[in-house]
Motif scaffolding. Structure first.
Motif, mmCIF file in Angstrom:
data_model
loop_
_atom_site.group_PDB
_atom_site.id
_atom_site.type_symbol
_atom_site.label_atom_id
_atom_site.label_comp_id
_atom_site.label_asym_id
_atom_site.label_seq_id
_atom_site.Cartn_x
_atom_site.Cartn_y
_atom_site.Cartn_z
ATOM 1 N N ASP A 22 0.931 -1.245 -0.076
ATOM 2 C CA ASP A 22 -0.088 -0.122 -0.115
ATOM 3 C C ASP A 22 0.856 1.231 -0.059
ATOM 4 O O ASP A 22 0.607 2.206 -0.667
ATOM 5 C CB ASP A 22 -0.849 -0.063 1.369
ATOM 6 C CG ASP A 22 -0.154 -0.521 2.550
ATOM 7 O OD1 ASP A 22 0.450 -1.408 2.438
ATOM 8 O OD2 ASP A 22 -0.480 0.326 3.501
ATOM 9 N N CYS A 23 1.829 1.279 0.813
ATOM 10 C CA CYS A 23 2.857 2.636 0.719
ATOM 11 C C CYS A 23 3.361 2.711 -0.444
ATOM 12 O O CYS A 23 3.786 3.670 -0.916
ATOM 13 C CB CYS A 23 3.984 2.231 2.108
ATOM 14 S SG CYS A 23 3.091 2.075 3.490
ATOM 15 N N GLN A 24 3.856 1.257 -0.943
ATOM 16 C CA GLN A 24 4.914 1.678 -2.333
ATOM 17 C C GLN A 24 3.764 2.222 -3.509
ATOM 18 O O GLN A 24 4.297 3.080 -4.414
ATOM 19 C CB GLN A 24 5.209 0.455 -2.742
ATOM 20 C CG GLN A 24 6.336 -0.167 -1.875
ATOM 21 C CD GLN A 24 7.371 -1.164 -2.553
ATOM 22 O OE1 GLN A 24 7.597 -1.095 -3.721
ATOM 23 N NE2 GLN A 24 7.823 -2.221 -1.813
ATOM 24 N N VAL A 25 2.309 1.778 -3.541
ATOM 25 C CA VAL A 25 1.701 2.393 -4.586
ATOM 26 C C VAL A 25 1.274 3.787 -4.017
ATOM 27 O O VAL A 25 1.263 4.734 -4.994
ATOM 28 C CB VAL A 25 0.079 1.716 -4.384
ATOM 29 C CG1 VAL A 25 -0.966 2.116 -4.989
ATOM 30 C CG2 VAL A 25 0.081 0.306 -4.804
ATOM 31 N N ALA A 176 3.069 -3.557 -7.059
ATOM 32 C CA ALA A 176 2.755 -2.137 -7.031
ATOM 33 C C ALA A 176 2.822 -1.421 -8.347
ATOM 34 O O ALA A 176 1.807 -0.329 -8.525
ATOM 35 C CB ALA A 176 3.865 -1.191 -5.980
ATOM 36 N N CYS A 177 3.737 -1.641 -8.969
ATOM 37 C CA CYS A 177 3.931 -0.857 -10.610
ATOM 38 C C CYS A 177 2.438 -1.318 -11.074
ATOM 39 O O CYS A 177 1.826 -0.403 -11.854
ATOM 40 C CB CYS A 177 5.036 -1.061 -11.298
ATOM 41 S SG CYS A 177 6.400 -0.319 -10.520
ATOM 42 N N VAL A 178 2.242 -2.406 -11.241
ATOM 43 C CA VAL A 178 0.808 -3.043 -11.822
ATOM 44 C C VAL A 178 -0.235 -2.303 -11.419
ATOM 45 O O VAL A 178 -1.250 -2.041 -11.792
ATOM 46 C CB VAL A 178 0.719 -4.299 -11.946
ATOM 47 C CG1 VAL A 178 -0.351 -4.924 -12.530
ATOM 48 C CG2 VAL A 178 2.272 -4.989 -12.548
ATOM 49 N N THR A 179 -0.372 -2.366 -9.963
ATOM 50 C CA THR A 179 -1.548 -1.711 -9.528
ATOM 51 C C THR A 179 -1.515 -0.399 -9.612
ATOM 52 O O THR A 179 -2.712 0.156 -10.008
ATOM 53 C CB THR A 179 -1.323 -2.103 -7.740
ATOM 54 O OG1 THR A 179 -1.252 -3.338 -7.566
ATOM 55 C CG2 THR A 179 -2.520 -1.272 -6.928
ATOM 56 N N PHE A 180 -0.864 0.561 -9.718
ATOM 57 C CA PHE A 180 -0.706 2.004 -9.888
ATOM 58 C C PHE A 180 -0.961 2.028 -11.509
ATOM 59 O O PHE A 180 -1.749 3.138 -11.638
ATOM 60 C CB PHE A 180 0.933 2.444 -9.660
ATOM 61 C CG PHE A 180 1.278 3.882 -10.465
ATOM 62 C CD1 PHE A 180 0.255 5.017 -9.808
ATOM 63 C CD2 PHE A 180 1.603 3.874 -11.499
ATOM 64 C CE1 PHE A 180 0.632 6.257 -10.301
ATOM 65 C CE2 PHE A 180 1.859 5.220 -12.233
ATOM 66 C CZ PHE A 180 1.414 6.345 -11.570
ATOM 67 N N ALA A 181 -0.380 1.270 -12.374
ATOM 68 C CA ALA A 181 -0.790 1.498 -13.846
ATOM 69 C C ALA A 181 -2.413 1.248 -13.907
ATOM 70 O O ALA A 181 -2.849 1.803 -14.670
ATOM 71 C CB ALA A 181 -0.008 0.672 -14.751
ATOM 72 N N MET A 182 -2.765 0.244 -13.258
ATOM 73 C CA MET A 182 -4.171 -0.209 -13.602
ATOM 74 C C MET A 182 -5.303 0.816 -12.906
ATOM 75 O O MET A 182 -6.244 1.204 -13.659
ATOM 76 C CB MET A 182 -4.386 -1.553 -12.928
ATOM 77 C CG MET A 182 -4.025 -2.616 -13.846
ATOM 78 S SD MET A 182 -4.677 -2.657 -15.274
ATOM 79 C CE MET A 182 -6.416 -2.846 -15.027
ATOM 80 N N LEU A 183 -4.860 1.621 -11.697
ATOM 81 C CA LEU A 183 -5.873 2.155 -11.078
ATOM 82 C C LEU A 183 -5.704 3.797 -11.729
ATOM 83 O O LEU A 183 -6.878 4.386 -11.518
ATOM 84 C CB LEU A 183 -5.468 2.415 -9.621
ATOM 85 C CG LEU A 183 -5.624 1.257 -8.628
ATOM 86 C CD1 LEU A 183 -5.194 1.340 -7.167
ATOM 87 C CD2 LEU A 183 -7.175 0.813 -8.529
ATOM 88 N N TRP A 184 -4.674 4.116 -12.171
ATOM 89 C CA TRP A 184 -4.529 5.395 -12.562
ATOM 90 C C TRP A 184 -4.519 5.549 -13.987
ATOM 91 O O TRP A 184 -4.395 6.717 -14.511
ATOM 92 C CB TRP A 184 -3.295 6.483 -11.991
ATOM 93 C CG TRP A 184 -3.667 6.847 -10.554
ATOM 94 C CD1 TRP A 184 -4.492 7.816 -10.071
ATOM 95 C CD2 TRP A 184 -3.580 6.263 -9.205
ATOM 96 N NE1 TRP A 184 -4.695 8.037 -8.784
ATOM 97 C CE2 TRP A 184 -4.079 6.772 -8.301
ATOM 98 C CE3 TRP A 184 -2.965 5.061 -8.983
ATOM 99 C CZ2 TRP A 184 -4.139 6.490 -6.771
ATOM 100 C CZ3 TRP A 184 -2.692 4.653 -7.533
ATOM 101 C CH2 TRP A 184 -3.431 5.336 -6.671
ATOM 102 N N GLY A 185 -4.170 4.532 -14.659
ATOM 103 C CA GLY A 185 -4.106 4.398 -16.232
ATOM 104 C C GLY A 185 -2.766 5.283 -16.509
ATOM 105 O O GLY A 185 -2.554 5.623 -17.787
#
Length: 334
Positions: A22-25, A176-185
């Motif tokens: 969560d912190c890395q995201v 975290a990188c995949v999560t970030f890319a999916m959530l914010w595009g």
């Protein structure tokens, strides 16, 4: 245009809190101009070894979601720790609660591991697609597919920690990188890391690129007509729970009260596909003997010929176990 996440809650187990996913995201979001200047708040409700069923019953997750404090809730199921049926059940319960709070449900698809090797990446993917379809197409973060891609492109990369279950720092950063890319595009490629993170610049660049390539490929697959039919029109397969290890040894006394399966094929079939009542399902050795002798013809099969039979029985992934069992049986058969 869809509103970007600003207040997120991660609900999961140790696969989430190892290395502080969560912190890395949050760090990735804060380092990106496309997300700033508004602050992004990321919080978590986690419990070690807890699938969604336990997170529902034994944490503050429901209370926090119901408070209406979040616009996005990321559910991380540790699928090897539970069954597909329970995953679908509690994902649906959480989704109903999340939807009522006005937030968006997101499913974080994590990876398989050897300690509970009854399900593969493909099985985890299918389970997430099925429940996403049931819930109206909720977003899936394909972290497990990014791990798969990373292993293919760099076989020596260490995404697992020493226990070969939890993520290493590299594994968490990739997730975290995949999560970030999916959530914010937004592509994570080129995003600066904090000075205290232990990864080399080469590792960071590789993991960021793998994450973005995975997200691009995932979105393309969802936009294709074939993928759309798969998500919307194909009937859901009957979920297969993990098989009881004590039953395999002939020692389980729980019978139909056991939460694990007491059969080695869908519907309790034998090696030849004939249904059997539960009281006649003997130890797995008998089934393997039937397979080895090709249904009683005493013509032993090689490993390559055995593979489709073992896949039907549901244990092809547990390679070391089966090789040992086959070796013992072959010596007994002579």
């Amino acid at each position: 245009m869809e509103k970007l996440p600003r207040r997120l809650l991660f609900v999961g187990d140790s696969l989430t809190y190892y290395n502080d996913l969560d912190c890395q995201v949050q760090s990735l979001a804060g380092a990106t101009d496309a997300v700033s200047p508004l602050a992004v708040v990321v919080e978590r409700e986690v419990k070690g070894g807890a699938p969604l069923s336990k997170l529902w019953k034994k944490t503050e997750a429901r209370k926090r979601i119901s408070s209406g404090s979040y616009d996005t809730v990321v559910l991380q199921e540790d699928l090897p720790e539970t069954t597909v049926a329970d995953f679908h059940d509690y994902a649906a319960r959480f989704h109903q609660l999340i939807d009522a709070s006005g937030a968006k449900t997101v499913l974080l698809m994590t990876w398989p591991y050897d300690r509970l090797g009854w399900i593969t990446t493909e099985g985890i993917l299918d389970a997430h697609k099925q429940i996403s379809r049931k819930l109206g197409g909720v977003t899936i973060i394909p972290a497990a597919l990014a791990w798969q891609r990373a292993f293919e492109e760099m076989p020596g990369i260490k995404l697992y920690a020493k226990d070969m279950e939890h993520p290493s720092y590299e594994g968490t950063y990739l997730t975290a990188c995949v999560t970030f890319a999916m959530l914010w595009g937004v592509s994570p490629v080129g995003t600066k890391c904090s000075a205290d993170q232990p990864l080399s610049s080469e590792d960071v660049a590789f993991l960021q690129a793998v994450a973005w390539d995975t997200v691009v490929a995932w979105r393309e697959s969802l936009n294709s007509s074939a993928s759309h039919e798969e998500l919307v029109d194909v009937p859901e397969a009957t979920p297969k729970p993990a098989v009881c290890k004590m039953w395999l040894k002939g020692k389980c006394k729980k019978d139909d009260k056991c939460s694990y399966a007491h059969c080695t094929a869908p519907g309790g079939s034998d090696a030849l596909g004939e249904p059997r009542p539960i009281e006649e399902r003997g130890p797995v050795v008998n089934k393997l003997y039937s397979v080895l002798t090709c249904g009683g013809n005493n013509s032993l099969l090689g490993d390559a010929q055995l593979k489709p039979f073992l896949e039907f029985l549901g244990f092809a992934g547990d390679e070391l176990f089966w090789k040992e069992e086959l070796r013992t049986l072959r010596s007994e058969i002579g």
